[in-house]
Motif scaffolding. Sequence first.
Motif, PDB file in Angstrom:
ATOM      1  N   THR A   1      24.784 -20.336 -59.395  1.00  0.00           N
ATOM      2  CA  THR A   1      25.139 -20.283 -60.829  1.00  0.00           C
ATOM      3  C   THR A   1      26.503 -20.905 -61.044  1.00  0.00           C
ATOM      4  O   THR A   1      26.719 -21.658 -62.029  1.00  0.00           O
ATOM      5  N   ALA A   2      27.459 -20.612 -60.190  1.00  0.00           N
ATOM      6  CA  ALA A   2      28.792 -21.202 -60.316  1.00  0.00           C
ATOM      7  C   ALA A   2      28.730 -22.708 -60.146  1.00  0.00           C
ATOM      8  O   ALA A   2      29.409 -23.473 -60.871  1.00  0.00           O
TER       9      ALA A   2
ATOM     10  N   HIS B   1      24.985  -4.501 -59.446  1.00  0.00           N
ATOM     11  CA  HIS B   1      25.745  -5.749 -59.321  1.00  0.00           C
ATOM     12  C   HIS B   1      27.232  -5.505 -59.002  1.00  0.00           C
ATOM     13  O   HIS B   1      28.111  -6.131 -59.592  1.00  0.00           O
ATOM     14  N   GLU B   2      27.476  -4.567 -58.065  1.00  0.00           N
ATOM     15  CA  GLU B   2      28.859  -4.315 -57.643  1.00  0.00           C
ATOM     16  C   GLU B   2      29.354  -5.392 -56.675  1.00  0.00           C
ATOM     17  O   GLU B   2      30.558  -5.514 -56.444  1.00  0.00           O
ATOM     18  N   PHE B   3      28.433  -6.141 -56.102  1.00  0.00           N
ATOM     19  CA  PHE B   3      28.830  -7.248 -55.232  1.00  0.00           C
ATOM     20  C   PHE B   3      29.122  -8.469 -56.099  1.00  0.00           C
ATOM     21  O   PHE B   3      28.259  -8.923 -56.875  1.00  0.00           O
ATOM     22  N   VAL B   4      30.318  -8.988 -56.015  1.00  0.00           N
ATOM     23  CA  VAL B   4      30.719 -10.172 -56.770  1.00  0.00           C
ATOM     24  C   VAL B   4      31.161 -11.245 -55.785  1.00  0.00           C
ATOM     25  O   VAL B   4      31.485 -10.970 -54.628  1.00  0.00           O
ATOM     26  N   VAL B   5      31.194 -12.462 -56.276  1.00  0.00           N
ATOM     27  CA  VAL B   5      31.549 -13.583 -55.416  1.00  0.00           C
ATOM     28  C   VAL B   5      32.751 -14.307 -56.002  1.00  0.00           C
ATOM     29  O   VAL B   5      32.731 -14.690 -57.183  1.00  0.00           O
TER      30      VAL B   5
ATOM     31  N   ALA C   1      21.639 -11.982 -53.759  1.00  0.00           N
ATOM     32  CA  ALA C   1      22.611 -11.821 -54.842  1.00  0.00           C
ATOM     33  C   ALA C   1      23.776 -12.784 -54.677  1.00  0.00           C
ATOM     34  O   ALA C   1      24.247 -13.392 -55.660  1.00  0.00           O
ATOM     35  N   VAL C   2      24.272 -12.939 -53.441  1.00  0.00           N
ATOM     36  CA  VAL C   2      25.386 -13.854 -53.194  1.00  0.00           C
ATOM     37  C   VAL C   2      24.957 -15.287 -53.464  1.00  0.00           C
ATOM     38  O   VAL C   2      25.696 -16.081 -54.086  1.00  0.00           O
TER      39      VAL C   2
ATOM     40  N   LEU D   1      30.206 -14.170 -44.192  1.00  0.00           N
ATOM     41  CA  LEU D   1      29.408 -13.593 -45.277  1.00  0.00           C
ATOM     42  C   LEU D   1      28.003 -14.170 -45.254  1.00  0.00           C
ATOM     43  O   LEU D   1      27.815 -15.383 -45.222  1.00  0.00           O
ATOM     44  N   PRO D   2      26.992 -13.321 -45.263  1.00  0.00           N
ATOM     45  CA  PRO D   2      25.618 -13.836 -45.281  1.00  0.00           C
ATOM     46  C   PRO D   2      25.248 -14.331 -46.668  1.00  0.00           C
ATOM     47  O   PRO D   2      25.814 -13.933 -47.666  1.00  0.00           O
ATOM     48  N   ALA D   3      24.250 -15.197 -46.700  1.00  0.00           N
ATOM     49  CA  ALA D   3      23.738 -15.681 -47.979  1.00  0.00           C
ATOM     50  C   ALA D   3      22.549 -14.818 -48.414  1.00  0.00           C
ATOM     51  O   ALA D   3      21.826 -14.301 -47.596  1.00  0.00           O
TER      52      ALA D   3
END
Length: 838
Positions: free
Chosen positions: A623-624, A561-565, A616-617, A836-838
């Motif tokens: 969630t947000a 989970h190093e990719f964050v948004v 992941a994105v 940025l892709p989804a």
Amino acid sequence: MNDAKTDKQLRLYVGLVASGGFLCLLWAGISVTAVSPGKLLYLATLTVIIAAANGPLIVLRIRSESRSFSSTSGAILIAAATVPLPWVILCTAVGVLASKIFLRDKLKITFNVAKDTMAATAGATVAYLLHVRPDADLSLTVPSVPRLVAGLALAAVAYAIVDDLLGNTVMALATRTSWLQAARRNWDVVVTVRVINVGLAVLIALVVAQEELLIVAMVPAVFALQFATKNQIRQRADQEAWARLASSTDRLNVTELTSVLHAAVTRAPGLFSADEAEVELRDLRPPQLVRGSAGRVGYEGPAETAPARAGSFIEAPLEGPDAEAAGVLRLHFRKPVKLSDSEHNKLRIFASSLYTAIRNARAYAELTRISAENAYAAAHDPLTGLANRRELLEQATEIFRARKADGMCAMLLIDLNHFKEVNDTLGHGAGDEVLREVANRLEASASPGDLVARLGGDEFAVLFTGLPAPAVATHRAEAMLADLERNIVVDGMQLTVEAAGGIAMAPASGGVQELMRRADVAMYQAKRSGQRTAVYAHARDTADVGRLMLGGELSRAVAEHEFVVDFQPIVDLGSGEVISAEALARWHHPEHGSLSPMQFLETVERSGQLPAFADAVLEQSLTAYRMWREAGFDLPVAVNVSPRSLLDETFPSAVLSRLAGHGVAADRLVLELAETLTLSQLEVVDRALSELRNAGVRLALDDFGTGVSSLSVLSRVPVHQLKIDREFVTAVETSSEAAAVIRSTVDLARSLHLTVVAEGVESEPQRHALWELGCVAGQGHLFARPMSSGRLLASLQRGSGGRPGALADVLHNAGSVVRMPHRRSPGHGRSALPHLPA
């Protein structure tokens, strides 16, 4: 007509002078006293001396008129010192008449006799008043030497005043010049002669005072002295004439033919005392003529249309020892003139120097022409006349070195598609015609300051300069390539030229070579994707080896989970209220820190990790959204979609499954598509977008205005929203082009019932400008930088001006923005808005 007027004025003037001379003679005849027979020999000898002295020491020609300088004043001064005043006048008149009697021109005889008589009267009167010769008889008594010298000097001055006044006036009338010009000519020669005359008169007066008969011996002495003085004066005058010739020929030593001819026709009249001079170049077709007088060019053009000139001409051919004559040099005189042998020699030398100068100027012009042709050929393509690769590199390097602050630079690299087929089918002649037409159209479409070049084959380049914003380069490139698609008629056949173009902005380092490399990378990207143009993107540059090394770390990054948004709010420009948010992914790399999508997105797309990354994105974004909704803020969330994701048939179902899993309505998700989405021509893409739209997911076209297929994409992809690229927003205040793009986008959106969002809003003036252009929503650092979902919620709850959910005051003239605290991170900056892709 001017000559007739001049002759009339001369005759009137000579008549007045003759009247004055006659009055002087009349007074002398009345006042003269009888003399003894023994004194007649002295008077006769004195008359002979005056006649001999009246012969010219030197004859100077002024234009068509001649003027002689003699020692007459010396002989008259002798008479003034030794005989009474009436006899001075009578002896002068008889002596001058005797010396001029053989002249054919009666007008000249009359004038010279009258002039010298009046001058002698003036000089002798001064001598009489100063008691140099007070006796009324012919006794030879001389006053003291000081009185004699002073008296004769003043008498000489009086003589000179009258002689110069009358003589210079007639020369001014004859030559149509001012009196001062006539007086200034050879004034030093005149002064020298007059000083010698005073000394001669004093000497002879002292001699004959001792013995009267010595006056006879003075005749040969006067002749000898006059001969010696004449030789000295002529030698000096000759030296000065040669010096003037040398100076005049030096003026011919210039490299431009027109300057040579102008120097010749303006210097020759003064050198040879001519009225005008002209050079006719007969080896030109038609023959050319240049005519001028002292210091002024009067005519320049074809010889056959030159105004005619009356009078006499003296010609000198312009020729060399081993070549045909190039033309002729002519001296023009109003009246017939005969040049002396010395003047003939000078004329031949001047003509020879002029011929050499003409040949040198022509040789220099030919060398200059050849040098210019060689320089042009070295810098230009011989087929199209455009700048070549070398010239493009040199000019671009010079522009980069200057680093002018009047805009940015960009390179457009163009390659014609399927051009080989034209050569193979119609032949190379037709191919050359197509290349020339392409070159003409590119030049016609270029803006002032742009440089169009042919690099070779079917490859062209355009260097854009003075760009207010990078996005303007895309629009100029699009206009150029669209213009190329108009039909070209070759040998009666209509051909359509298609081309691909790559655009690169001038890099901060690396110079021109790096700029061209980047444009080449973009051009091949355009060819591969079937686009008309493509803009260089560092993420797509396969030369970035360091980026490729990240490929092996993607699996770990997804698993850990190093990719964050982060999220950047989208604000209503009028009210300042947040209406949605855009998800922006970051890779928090353990070694390299925070990486933007530009640094890893293409690697993700090629690695096979794209579905997991997109999932992941999307998971973090939904969630947000749920967190904000539960807090009372129902903000749709926008997620960028990679074109490659749309090729995956499972992508629509995966998106809809995530929405259902989080209990989020489909219309609260906005998928942002790149404007350059040419993959929409594929059926699989069409099906994916239709399935998502039919399910209620909203679609947005990102970076609108920078791509090449805006209308075609809109016709195939029924989107709900257009996002204006940040480059247009940055330049909206300074660039009319940028403002026009924004206005046209807003008008298009209204007609299609779409919403418009402006990206990169960073200042209140930009906010006002966008609002006035009709844009109602925007995002950028003016309102908030990208931040975590929790920090965004806290900002929404805090609000602005007591209004929860607002990040700025209501728009008005004094509107202000409440800036939000933000976390400093290498990835949070202007460049942190990726596709940025989804």
